[in-house]
Design a protein around this motif. Structure first.
Motif, mmCIF file in Angstrom:
data_model
loop_
_atom_site.group_PDB
_atom_site.id
_atom_site.type_symbol
_atom_site.label_atom_id
_atom_site.label_comp_id
_atom_site.label_asym_id
_atom_site.label_seq_id
_atom_site.Cartn_x
_atom_site.Cartn_y
_atom_site.Cartn_z
ATOM 1 N N GLU A 322 -57.818 -43.138 30.094
ATOM 2 C CA GLU A 322 -58.357 -42.359 31.202
ATOM 3 C C GLU A 322 -59.841 -42.604 31.434
ATOM 4 O OE1 GLU A 322 -56.387 -40.670 33.481
ATOM 5 O OE2 GLU A 322 -55.121 -42.023 32.291
ATOM 6 N N TRP A 323 -60.483 -43.420 30.612
ATOM 7 C CA TRP A 323 -61.834 -43.890 30.944
ATOM 8 C C TRP A 323 -61.783 -44.855 32.134
ATOM 9 C CZ3 TRP A 323 -59.287 -44.897 26.352
ATOM 10 C CH2 TRP A 323 -58.773 -46.192 26.205
ATOM 11 N N SER A 324 -60.595 -45.386 32.427
ATOM 12 C CA SER A 324 -60.393 -46.231 33.604
ATOM 13 C C SER A 324 -59.088 -45.792 34.266
ATOM 14 C CB SER A 324 -60.331 -47.710 33.214
ATOM 15 O OG SER A 324 -60.130 -48.536 34.348
ATOM 16 N N PRO A 325 -59.093 -44.632 34.936
ATOM 17 C CA PRO A 325 -57.845 -44.064 35.440
ATOM 18 C C PRO A 325 -57.311 -44.733 36.702
ATOM 19 C CG PRO A 325 -59.677 -42.650 36.041
ATOM 20 C CD PRO A 325 -60.242 -43.734 35.153
ATOM 21 N N ASP A 326 -58.187 -45.399 37.459
ATOM 22 C CA ASP A 326 -57.749 -45.989 38.718
ATOM 23 C C ASP A 326 -56.776 -47.135 38.476
ATOM 24 O OD1 ASP A 326 -58.268 -46.301 41.763
ATOM 25 O OD2 ASP A 326 -58.520 -48.325 40.947
ATOM 26 N N PHE A 327 -55.615 -47.077 39.097
ATOM 27 C CA PHE A 327 -54.591 -48.105 38.911
ATOM 28 C C PHE A 327 -55.144 -49.483 39.218
ATOM 29 C CE2 PHE A 327 -51.231 -50.923 40.227
ATOM 30 C CZ PHE A 327 -50.142 -50.604 39.435
ATOM 31 N N GLY A 328 -55.792 -49.628 40.374
ATOM 32 C CA GLY A 328 -56.253 -50.942 40.806
ATOM 33 C C GLY A 328 -57.312 -51.530 39.916
ATOM 34 N N ASP A 329 -58.296 -50.720 39.533
ATOM 35 C CA ASP A 329 -59.384 -51.239 38.706
ATOM 36 C C ASP A 329 -58.868 -51.746 37.369
ATOM 37 O OD1 ASP A 329 -61.177 -50.610 40.692
ATOM 38 O OD2 ASP A 329 -61.928 -48.794 39.718
ATOM 39 N N SER A 330 -58.024 -50.954 36.705
ATOM 40 C CA SER A 330 -57.553 -51.384 35.385
ATOM 41 C C SER A 330 -56.521 -52.502 35.508
ATOM 42 C CB SER A 330 -57.002 -50.206 34.583
ATOM 43 O OG SER A 330 -56.102 -49.441 35.335
#
Length: 465
Positions: A322-330
């Motif tokens: 959840e430090w990178s929650p965005d689907f696209g970014d991760s």
């Protein structure tokens, strides 16, 4: 999401049927977009034709061959196995494992996994396989792993016999350490013989329970002493001593062929595995180096491999969270750095961390409180959610077969990519457009070209013969 997944599986099944029975010079294509408008979705086939170069081109050259692939996957941690075995009905459990490990047109085809020898932070509690202080290890037992981990791995092996298994401990038994605890501390040199015996007993017991140990690392993240879950610092000169004078000879004398990987830690300290490999005695027993993603840059894999081209490279842990929650970014980061980057830097196998976690990012005993699994299993209902890492890894694991060889590919500006030739001769290209505009390009092999377009912030897998 359930409707999208059903449509996805139907499209994928149709696409895989096309792959299995190719007709003419065409390529199957599967796309995932950061906006989730496509999720491993089959697109229209590409048609190859003989024509001159007319624009941006990805050139695939199967004559330039590099490493042979073991595969892609994720770890069967205690937490993952507990959820799979206790929070799913038998039909749901069988269905999920077939989806993750199977190759029946709908499965991801995971062919590489990792288990923890004793507890990690993703266990229900902290334990080792010999908690009684006894150098003869009379109470050694894999009973805790026999509850959920071994049955899960056996079920995966029944689905995919090509599955390779790696084993890593988070700590030696506490009584062997300077801290007298599973948490923090270092292994006392006087217990090196007992710890080598501990490994022999583990490999034999796991094998007796149907779980091979194809690869092992002697310590997960040996330059880190976590304060809330098992861990153990182990400097490189001491690791070399243990491998060269104790574990390597012990396994060889027992006729055990498990391959030893050093390091199993981040990209930011290539000097650590280089120190181990500089030891002429240890080097004989070390087959390769394992890497994690939490520090440094992926190019460190090539730094060590260039110095020791006879040693394998594996990428063995990275977690979404959840430090990178965005689907696209991760999705874009994982595709660029792990699926493409680590393989372009010689990785033969690529692993995410937990195969499955629950809606509370657990269960866990200390450590990461917001890590994400490949899938999320709701501990109350058994509902399965497929996360961004599921789709990222599926672009490789579903199409790149064990035994595939990475081959050369040259991408134009604006695209990243990696290419393979499967054992059956089929070609696989994974391409990523991380930009904000669509990219039109050709795929070229020899004198033939196929035109395609990749939407913004999207990845595609192309397969042809």
């Amino acid at each position: 999401m359930r409707g999208v997944t059903a449509a996805l599986l139907a499209l994928s099944a149709a696409g895989c049927a096309t792959l299995a029975e190719p007709s003419g010079p065409s390529a199957g294509a599967w796309i995932t977009s950061a906006d989730r408008s496509a999720l491993l979705t089959a697109a229209s086939p590409l048609v190859f034709a003989v024509r001159p170069e007319s624009g941006p081109t990805v050139t695939v050259d199967p004559t330039q061959r590099f490493q042979t692939m073991v595969g892609f996957g994720a770890s069967v941690t205690d937490a993952s196995a507990h959820l799979i075995q206790t929070r799913l009905s038998e039909p749901a459990r069988d269905g999920l494992l077939k989806e993750l490990f199977g190759r029946d047109g709908q499965g991801l085809g995971f062919s590489f996994t990792r288990v923890t020898v004793g507890a990690s932070d993703f266990s229900l509690d902290h334990y080792s396989l010999a908690d009684t202080a006894d150098p003869e290890l009379k109470d050694f037992s894999t009973a805790r792993m026999e509850e959920h981990v071994f049955p899960t791995v056996r079920a995966a092996l029944a689905i995919n016999p090509d599955l390779k298994v790696m084993a890593s401990p988070w700590s030696a038994p506490g009584w062997m350490k300077t801290s007298n605890s599973l948490i923090t501390g270092q292994l006392k040199p006087e217990h090196y013989p007992a710890y080598a015996d501990y490994w022999r007993l583990y490999i034999r017991s796991a094998s007796d329970h149907g779980v091979p140990t194809d690869y092992l690392s002697i310590q997960n993240e040996p330059d880190f002493e976590p304060d809330s879950y098992p861990g153990m610092r182990w400097p490189p000169a001491d690791r070399a001593r243990f491998i060269g004078q104790h574990l390597g000879p012990e396994l060889r004398a027992a006729g055990i062929e498990s391959q030893i990987l050093d390091w199993d830690h981040n990209w930011d300290q290539p000097e650590q595995p280089l120190t181990v490999l500089a030891d002429p005695v240890a080097r004989e027993y070390v087959s390769g180096v394992a890497w994690h993603c939490y520090g440094g840059e992926v190019g460190a894999q090539s730094t060590v491999r260039d110095a020791h081209p006879d040693k394998d490279v594996f990428f063995t842990e990275c977690s979404g969270g959840e430090w990178s929650p965005d689907f696209g970014d991760s999705f874009v980061w994982t595709m660029k750095t792990l699926i493409i980057g680590s393989v372009e830097n010689w990785a033969r196998g690529v692993l995410m961390w937990n195969l499955a976690l629950d809606e509370n990012y657990g269960p866990h005993a200390g450590g990461c409180g917001d890590c994400r699994g490949i899938v999320t299993i709701d501990s109350r209902t058994g509902e399965v959610t497929r996360n961004q890492e599921y789709y990222t890894f599926g672009h490789a694991s579903r199409f790149v077969m064990p035994g595939a060889v990475r081959v050369a590919s040259l991408e134009p500006e604006g695209l990243d990519g990696v290419a393979f030739v499967n054992p059956d001769g089929s070609r696989v290209l994974i391409a990523l457009n991380e930009g904000t505009e669509p990219v039109q390009f050709d795929i070229a092999e020899g004198g033939r070209r196929a035109a395609t377009e990749l939407p913004p912030r999207s990845a595609a897998t192309y397969v042809w013969r």
